[in-house]
Design a protein around this motif. Structure first.
Motif, PDB file in Angstrom:
ATOM      1  N   ALA A 205       0.830  -1.207   0.000  1.00 48.63           N
ATOM      2  CA  ALA A 205       0.000   0.000   0.000  1.00 48.63           C
ATOM      3  C   ALA A 205       0.866   1.260   0.000  1.00 48.63           C
ATOM      4  O   ALA A 205       0.564   2.236  -0.700  1.00 48.63           O
ATOM      5  CB  ALA A 205      -0.920  -0.008   1.215  1.00 48.63           C
ATOM      6  N   THR A 206       1.955   1.237   0.768  1.00 46.19           N
ATOM      7  CA  THR A 206       2.847   2.394   0.835  1.00 46.19           C
ATOM      8  C   THR A 206       3.522   2.649  -0.509  1.00 46.19           C
ATOM      9  O   THR A 206       3.595   3.798  -0.987  1.00 46.19           O
ATOM     10  CB  THR A 206       3.910   2.175   1.925  1.00 46.19           C
ATOM     11  OG1 THR A 206       3.262   1.993   3.190  1.00 46.19           O
ATOM     12  CG2 THR A 206       4.856   3.365   2.004  1.00 46.19           C
ATOM     13  N   GLU A 207       4.017   1.575  -1.121  1.00 43.76           N
ATOM     14  CA  GLU A 207       4.660   1.723  -2.426  1.00 43.76           C
ATOM     15  C   GLU A 207       3.676   2.254  -3.465  1.00 43.76           C
ATOM     16  O   GLU A 207       4.029   3.093  -4.306  1.00 43.76           O
ATOM     17  CB  GLU A 207       5.232   0.375  -2.864  1.00 43.76           C
ATOM     18  CG  GLU A 207       6.424  -0.087  -2.026  1.00 43.76           C
ATOM     19  CD  GLU A 207       6.928  -1.456  -2.441  1.00 43.76           C
ATOM     20  OE1 GLU A 207       6.267  -2.094  -3.303  1.00 43.76           O
ATOM     21  OE2 GLU A 207       7.971  -1.898  -1.912  1.00 43.76           O
ATOM     22  N   TYR A 208       2.444   1.763  -3.399  1.00 44.15           N
ATOM     23  CA  TYR A 208       1.428   2.204  -4.361  1.00 44.15           C
ATOM     24  C   TYR A 208       1.121   3.694  -4.203  1.00 44.15           C
ATOM     25  O   TYR A 208       1.123   4.455  -5.184  1.00 44.15           O
ATOM     26  CB  TYR A 208       0.159   1.382  -4.199  1.00 44.15           C
ATOM     27  CG  TYR A 208      -1.042   1.999  -4.858  1.00 44.15           C
ATOM     28  CD1 TYR A 208      -1.108   2.138  -6.248  1.00 44.15           C
ATOM     29  CD2 TYR A 208      -2.113   2.469  -4.102  1.00 44.15           C
ATOM     30  CE1 TYR A 208      -2.206   2.733  -6.857  1.00 44.15           C
ATOM     31  CE2 TYR A 208      -3.211   3.050  -4.706  1.00 44.15           C
ATOM     32  CZ  TYR A 208      -3.257   3.184  -6.076  1.00 44.15           C
ATOM     33  OH  TYR A 208      -4.341   3.772  -6.672  1.00 44.15           O
ATOM     34  N   LYS A 209       0.841   4.124  -2.978  1.00 47.17           N
ATOM     35  CA  LYS A 209       0.470   5.522  -2.758  1.00 47.17           C
ATOM     36  C   LYS A 209       1.625   6.476  -3.078  1.00 47.17           C
ATOM     37  O   LYS A 209       1.417   7.579  -3.594  1.00 47.17           O
ATOM     38  CB  LYS A 209      -0.015   5.724  -1.319  1.00 47.17           C
ATOM     39  CG  LYS A 209      -1.468   5.326  -1.107  1.00 47.17           C
ATOM     40  CD  LYS A 209      -2.398   6.155  -1.976  1.00 47.17           C
ATOM     41  CE  LYS A 209      -3.838   5.731  -1.895  1.00 47.17           C
ATOM     42  NZ  LYS A 209      -4.699   6.487  -2.840  1.00 47.17           N
ATOM     43  N   ASN A 210       2.842   6.052  -2.776  1.00 52.40           N
ATOM     44  CA  ASN A 210       3.992   6.891  -3.123  1.00 52.40           C
ATOM     45  C   ASN A 210       4.121   7.041  -4.638  1.00 52.40           C
ATOM     46  O   ASN A 210       4.422   8.141  -5.143  1.00 52.40           O
ATOM     47  CB  ASN A 210       5.276   6.303  -2.537  1.00 52.40           C
ATOM     48  CG  ASN A 210       5.407   6.589  -1.051  1.00 52.40           C
ATOM     49  OD1 ASN A 210       4.927   7.604  -0.559  1.00 52.40           O
ATOM     50  ND2 ASN A 210       6.068   5.690  -0.331  1.00 52.40           N
ATOM     51  N   ALA A 211       3.909   5.946  -5.354  1.00 52.16           N
ATOM     52  CA  ALA A 211       3.982   6.007  -6.822  1.00 52.16           C
ATOM     53  C   ALA A 211       2.815   6.813  -7.392  1.00 52.16           C
ATOM     54  O   ALA A 211       2.992   7.596  -8.340  1.00 52.16           O
ATOM     55  CB  ALA A 211       3.973   4.590  -7.399  1.00 52.16           C
ATOM     56  N   GLU A 212       1.641   6.646  -6.822  1.00 49.24           N
ATOM     57  CA  GLU A 212       0.449   7.340  -7.338  1.00 49.24           C
ATOM     58  C   GLU A 212       0.542   8.849  -7.141  1.00 49.24           C
ATOM     59  O   GLU A 212       0.158   9.628  -8.036  1.00 49.24           O
ATOM     60  CB  GLU A 212      -0.799   6.804  -6.633  1.00 49.24           C
ATOM     61  CG  GLU A 212      -2.089   7.452  -7.127  1.00 49.24           C
ATOM     62  CD  GLU A 212      -3.306   7.009  -6.333  1.00 49.24           C
ATOM     63  OE1 GLU A 212      -4.407   6.989  -6.908  1.00 49.24           O
ATOM     64  OE2 GLU A 212      -3.156   6.694  -5.134  1.00 49.24           O
ATOM     65  N   TYR A 213       1.036   9.272  -5.999  1.00 50.91           N
ATOM     66  CA  TYR A 213       1.014  10.688  -5.658  1.00 50.91           C
ATOM     67  C   TYR A 213       2.347  11.400  -5.894  1.00 50.91           C
ATOM     68  O   TYR A 213       2.544  12.513  -5.420  1.00 50.91           O
ATOM     69  CB  TYR A 213       0.598  10.873  -4.194  1.00 50.91           C
ATOM     70  CG  TYR A 213      -0.849  10.551  -3.924  1.00 50.91           C
ATOM     71  CD1 TYR A 213      -1.775  10.458  -4.963  1.00 50.91           C
ATOM     72  CD2 TYR A 213      -1.311  10.343  -2.627  1.00 50.91           C
ATOM     73  CE1 TYR A 213      -3.104  10.159  -4.721  1.00 50.91           C
ATOM     74  CE2 TYR A 213      -2.640  10.058  -2.372  1.00 50.91           C
ATOM     75  CZ  TYR A 213      -3.537   9.961  -3.422  1.00 50.91           C
ATOM     76  OH  TYR A 213      -4.852   9.670  -3.175  1.00 50.91           O
ATOM     77  N   THR A 214       3.253  10.786  -6.618  1.00 57.24           N
ATOM     78  CA  THR A 214       4.505  11.451  -6.980  1.00 57.24           C
ATOM     79  C   THR A 214       4.501  11.703  -8.487  1.00 57.24           C
ATOM     80  O   THR A 214       4.649  10.781  -9.297  1.00 57.24           O
ATOM     81  CB  THR A 214       5.721  10.588  -6.603  1.00 57.24           C
ATOM     82  OG1 THR A 214       5.707  10.341  -5.190  1.00 57.24           O
ATOM     83  CG2 THR A 214       7.021  11.298  -6.983  1.00 57.24           C
ATOM     84  N   VAL A 215       4.276  12.941  -8.859  1.00 54.73           N
ATOM     85  CA  VAL A 215       4.195  13.315 -10.276  1.00 54.73           C
ATOM     86  C   VAL A 215       4.944  14.630 -10.478  1.00 54.73           C
ATOM     87  O   VAL A 215       4.682  15.620  -9.773  1.00 54.73           O
ATOM     88  CB  VAL A 215       2.732  13.474 -10.745  1.00 54.73           C
ATOM     89  CG1 VAL A 215       2.687  13.836 -12.229  1.00 54.73           C
ATOM     90  CG2 VAL A 215       1.924  12.222 -10.459  1.00 54.73           C
TER      91      VAL A 215
END
Length: 208
Positions: free
Chosen positions: A75-85
């Motif tokens: 979950a942490t890896e996903y949210k970091n990838a999703e919200y880093t743009v």
């Protein structure tokens, strides 16, 4: 001699009567004894024919500490990838959108990936960047395990700050968000199956 006859007869009759009365010592008790002996105690209470079975196997609703750690990591890896743009002029171009979907695909179940693409859910962070002309990154990401877990399914409540940054990496705005993330364990890998994201916060950033 005759005068002794009657007294003698009376004595003999008396002896006969006495002998007859004592010949039955049991008196008038003529009832036979019971053939079965009296019960010594009351019948014991019946016990269950099938006693309760105790099992050492964990309930299906349980999620083990190791599984929880793996789910939290995913979950942490996903949210970091999703919200880093990172901001760019062509952030919503066809090429950029395709690249974005390919980056996010490994985090999704197959079903949720199709839904994310068709509803353009995966593009929400890109739309924020396009509207605000700022890069974004997550901060203070926290997860809490929800109640009623099931085996191979983890439901995680999350809170996060979406930080908007200028070209120099300086913070321009910080937006608190919250949601509920659902992950499925598929072939020993935790994948995102659903995300009840903070729709109000995203709409404010995209539409203001």
């Amino acid at each position: 001699m005759r005068k002794f006859t009657w007294p003698l007869i009376s004595i003999i009759l008396s002896i006969v009567l006495i002998s007859g009365c004592t010949s039955n010592p049991s008196g008038s008790n003529n009832h036979p004894e019971s053939a079965a002996p009296a019960s010594e105690s009351a019948a014991p209470a019946l016990q269950s024919a099938a006693p309760a079975v105790e099992s050492d196997a964990p309930a299906k609703e349980d999620i083990t500490p190791d599984e929880l750690d793996a789910a939290l990591k995913a979950a942490t890896e996903y949210k970091n990838a999703e919200y880093t743009v990172k901001a760019s002029a062509d952030i919503l171009s066809e090429e950029s959108v395709e690249q974005r979907n390919e980056v996010m695909k490994p985090y999704f179940t197959e079903d949720f990936y199709q839904k994310a693409v068709s509803t353009r859910y995966s593009l929400l962070p890109l739309q924020v960047v396009h509207k605000q002309q700022l890069s974004i990154q997550p901060d203070n990401l926290q997860f809490t395990l929800s109640d009623g877990q099931k085996q191979d399914i983890a439901e995680l409540k999350y809170t996060v700050h979406l930080v908007l940054l200028n070209e120099e990496g300086q913070e321009q705005q910080r937006v608190p968000m919250e949601g509920i993330l659902t992950l499925f364990k598929t072939q020993e890998t935790w994948l995102v199956q659903g995300d009840r994201f903070d729709n109000a916060a995203f709409r404010k950033l995209i539409e203001q």
